[in-house]
Design a protein around this motif. Structure first.
Motif, short mmCIF file in Angstrom:
data_model
loop_
_atom_site.label_atom_id
_atom_site.label_comp_id
_atom_site.label_asym_id
_atom_site.label_seq_id
_atom_site.Cartn_x
_atom_site.Cartn_y
_atom_site.Cartn_z
N GLU A 1 0.81 -1.21 0.00
CA GLU A 1 0.00 0.00 0.00
C GLU A 1 0.85 1.26 0.00
N SER A 2 2.13 1.13 -0.15
CA SER A 2 3.05 2.26 -0.15
C SER A 2 3.58 2.47 -1.57
N HIS A 3 4.73 3.09 -1.65
CA HIS A 3 5.37 3.35 -2.94
C HIS A 3 6.22 2.15 -3.36
N PRO A 4 6.59 2.08 -4.64
CA PRO A 4 7.44 0.98 -5.10
C PRO A 4 8.85 1.09 -4.49
N HIS A 5 9.43 -0.05 -4.19
CA HIS A 5 10.77 -0.08 -3.60
C HIS A 5 11.30 -1.52 -3.61
N LEU A 6 12.57 -1.65 -3.30
CA LEU A 6 13.13 -2.98 -3.07
C LEU A 6 12.91 -3.32 -1.61
N ARG A 7 12.42 -4.50 -1.34
CA ARG A 7 12.20 -4.92 0.05
C ARG A 7 13.26 -5.97 0.38
N TYR A 8 14.04 -5.66 1.40
CA TYR A 8 15.12 -6.54 1.84
C TYR A 8 14.65 -7.39 3.02
N TYR A 9 15.06 -8.65 2.99
CA TYR A 9 14.83 -9.57 4.10
C TYR A 9 16.22 -10.00 4.58
N SER B 1 3.48 -0.76 -5.87
CA SER B 1 2.27 -0.23 -5.25
C SER B 1 1.04 -0.99 -5.74
N LEU B 2 -0.04 -0.91 -4.98
CA LEU B 2 -1.27 -1.57 -5.38
C LEU B 2 -1.79 -1.04 -6.72
N LYS B 3 -1.49 0.23 -7.01
CA LYS B 3 -1.91 0.81 -8.29
C LYS B 3 -1.37 -0.03 -9.45
N ALA B 4 -0.14 -0.53 -9.32
CA ALA B 4 0.49 -1.32 -10.38
C ALA B 4 -0.19 -2.68 -10.55
N LYS B 5 -0.85 -3.14 -9.51
CA LYS B 5 -1.51 -4.45 -9.58
C LYS B 5 -2.69 -4.43 -10.54
N TYR B 6 -3.30 -3.24 -10.71
CA TYR B 6 -4.50 -3.13 -11.53
C TYR B 6 -4.32 -2.27 -12.77
N ASP B 7 -3.14 -1.73 -12.98
CA ASP B 7 -2.88 -0.84 -14.10
C ASP B 7 -1.60 -1.31 -14.80
N GLU B 8 -1.74 -1.91 -15.97
CA GLU B 8 -0.58 -2.52 -16.65
C GLU B 8 0.51 -1.50 -16.97
N VAL B 9 0.15 -0.28 -17.32
CA VAL B 9 1.16 0.75 -17.62
C VAL B 9 1.97 1.05 -16.36
#
Length: 93
Positions: free
Chosen positions: A44-52, A63-71
């Motif tokens: 629910e935040s901005h795009p980033h690399l998530r480190y574990y 972001s969730l926006k990218a999940k529903y918007d191909e562009v």
């Protein structure tokens, strides 16, 4: 079936993110090798690399926006792949 036909067939069966990842790898070389890339996730935040760090793994978090918007998906994924592959680069790029 010819080897070239098998390559085309396997390329067609790849997901969009696999295709983009393979294209980036062919242009930039292997991604940073200190971390194991485990895939793409959404948040629910901005795009980033998530480190574990405890597991030595890294994912691309979009972001969730990218999940529903191909562009947005392609834009965010491409941008985060740049971070994933930095500082590796092919000498011909």
């Amino acid at each position: 079936m010819l080897a070239a036909d098998l390559f085309v067939l396997s390329f067609l069966e790849m997901s969009l993110e696999e295709k983009v990842f393979q294209e980036a790898r062919s242009l930039l070389g292997d991604p940073i090798n200190d971390w194991e890339f485990i895939g793409i996730e959404f948040n629910e935040s901005h795009p980033h690399l998530r480190y574990y760090p405890s597991e030595g793994k890294i994912s691309i978090s979009l972001s969730l926006k990218a999940k529903y918007d191909e562009v947005q998906y392609i834009f965010q994924l491409s941008h985060e792949l740049c971070h994933l592959f930095y500082p590796k680069r092919n000498s011909q790029v």
